[in-house]
Motif scaffolding. Sequence first.
Motif, mmCIF file in Angstrom:
data_model
loop_
_atom_site.group_PDB
_atom_site.id
_atom_site.type_symbol
_atom_site.label_atom_id
_atom_site.label_comp_id
_atom_site.label_asym_id
_atom_site.label_seq_id
_atom_site.Cartn_x
_atom_site.Cartn_y
_atom_site.Cartn_z
ATOM 1 N N ILE A 160 5.607 -5.635 0.503
ATOM 2 C CA ILE A 160 4.949 -5.042 0.331
ATOM 3 C C ILE A 160 5.008 -4.370 -1.191
ATOM 4 C CG2 ILE A 160 4.094 -2.333 1.102
ATOM 5 C CD1 ILE A 160 3.256 -3.925 3.559
ATOM 6 N N THR A 161 4.580 -4.016 -2.144
ATOM 7 C CA THR A 161 4.197 -4.030 -3.546
ATOM 8 C C THR A 161 5.372 -2.629 -3.485
ATOM 9 O OG1 THR A 161 2.331 -4.341 -4.033
ATOM 10 C CG2 THR A 161 3.529 -3.371 -6.055
ATOM 11 N N PRO A 162 6.727 -2.757 -3.771
ATOM 12 C CA PRO A 162 7.962 -1.391 -3.946
ATOM 13 C C PRO A 162 6.870 -0.689 -5.151
ATOM 14 C CG PRO A 162 8.764 -3.572 -5.156
ATOM 15 C CD PRO A 162 7.738 -3.929 -4.627
ATOM 16 N N ALA A 196 1.757 0.662 -5.458
ATOM 17 C CA ALA A 196 3.123 0.948 -4.471
ATOM 18 C C ALA A 196 2.629 1.195 -3.022
ATOM 19 C CB ALA A 196 3.998 1.885 -4.999
ATOM 20 N N GLY A 197 3.426 0.553 -1.775
ATOM 21 C CA GLY A 197 2.968 0.672 -0.329
ATOM 22 C C GLY A 197 1.586 -0.672 -0.043
#
Lengths: 309, 242
Positions: free
Chosen positions: B204-206, B211-212
């Motif tokens: 999950i892209t931080p 993001a999310g």
Amino acid sequence: MDFLNLLARLADLDSTTAAPHLAAPRRAALGRLGQAGTALLPGLLLGALSQPATAGTLDTRTRLDVLLLVRQLAALGNELHSRALGLVAGYPALPLTATEKAGIQVIQQQEAQRVALFSQLITDGGATLPTTPRYDFTGSRNGTQTALYPDIQTNPATYLLVAQVLKDVAVRVYKSQVDFVRADAYLTETLLRSHSAEARHAAHLRTLRRQRGATVKSWISPDDAPVAAASPAIAKVYEGESSFTQTYNASGANGQGGALVSVPFDSTLPINVATPPLSAEAILRKVAEAFDEPADAIVATNIAALFTY
Amino acid sequence: MADLADTSFSGRALRRRTFLRVAGATAASSALVLAGCGNDDDDPTPGPDAGTGTLVLAANDTGILNLTYLLAQIQASLYQKVVTTPPSDFTAADTAAFVDMRDHEVIYREFYKSVLGTSVYDNGLITALEFNFTPYTLTTRKGAYEAARTLEDLAVGAYNGLGRRLANSSYLRLLLKITSVKARHAAFVRDQVEFNSFAGPDVITPTGNQAGLDTIKTPAEVAKLLAPLVPIVLVADNLMTL
């Protein structure tokens, strides 16, 4: 590419077999579709003018409708988890273990990130964000009716159950919303990537419940202990999930028109590979597990309404 | 902001270059092209079990479904291997989970095969492909879950990248029904390797404007990641044009 998709979708609407229950006048539907290639704002106006969906009518939602819905669900989840973690004034943290808290923090932070992303997409499109709703996760609508989950702010088991229900319904509703944004490849990808992230969260919450003794798999299964139908809206969340019937349409390149093909899970497909083989009934339960079913937006908005006043 | 996550400049360059090569080499078909003599010198990626075939996925729904079929074949095969010879430290719950996931993958495999009919890539092959799982340690509980994690995360990324490329929306609806179950598998097996890693920053892209959002892979990336496991040369570049 988008223009070709739009043409394909217009052609779909021209086919009477494609939408047997098309109730809205075609012109209205075409007008709505015309928004797909433009800014979101006209969609807002159309969305505001449109009548609430009634049973049997073709749902023709705009990209803005879809973004508002997924933002609403993310905001609802963000608030539920924030309260459970003690991040909201007036709501003491639930007595979760440190390990449980760490995972729920991950979920809460990713919900907040998606609220931010969807908010950005909505405002970038020229629309305004709705006002922040007031939440009551007991389901009592601020004490005006009997609470559905009176101990949600003190009992981790109740909180985790509601959290699971919210995630499972979000996963179902994302699926149906992708249909409405397909002309927009960026938004399609964004929804797909949110959808699978939601499913990861759902599985983790199910794992937490199983660790606390609930009969529940990390994937939705007919073997799960049924979720008590505290309200008709809750009963709808898992309705149809036990289906083992899957159909597709191979007649047209875009999957519209022509006869539906039903996948022969219950007859010819060699799927029963266990030693010894499962009963016919048991293997079809595995088929039901293997496919998560979509649900209309209304299923999720009715759940959100339980906790909003 | 509106850039597609899986379309980089380098990706586009690669796509053009390889498309020409592939277009010149074969008709746009998903058939497994078998080279008659299996001369290793001609094999660009010789390995211990390198076969003699090249699978060129076509730039259409048939090509996409052959890739998801291959993924299901690989995963069904992996889970079957673990179920047949479980690691000595497997618990009853581990076995039950692997049996569930094996059954789900067999269901996907047979589902895709049924939809593809005679367009399935291995139609006419006398024996099914055998996959190479030597990159994994399937003799320990940790190793079995790590292998499952790698492949489930890869499948989620692959499905997220394939969705918008499908023309037939009834296929997309089915793909989505499967994607979320695969994501549930992924979260479960990740939690077994390392608890609370179900939605870790490697999937999950931080941070940033994605993001999310969950992992996404292009078909070419998927083919590259699958290469060590399959005894054929897998060419997914045509799918990049979709």
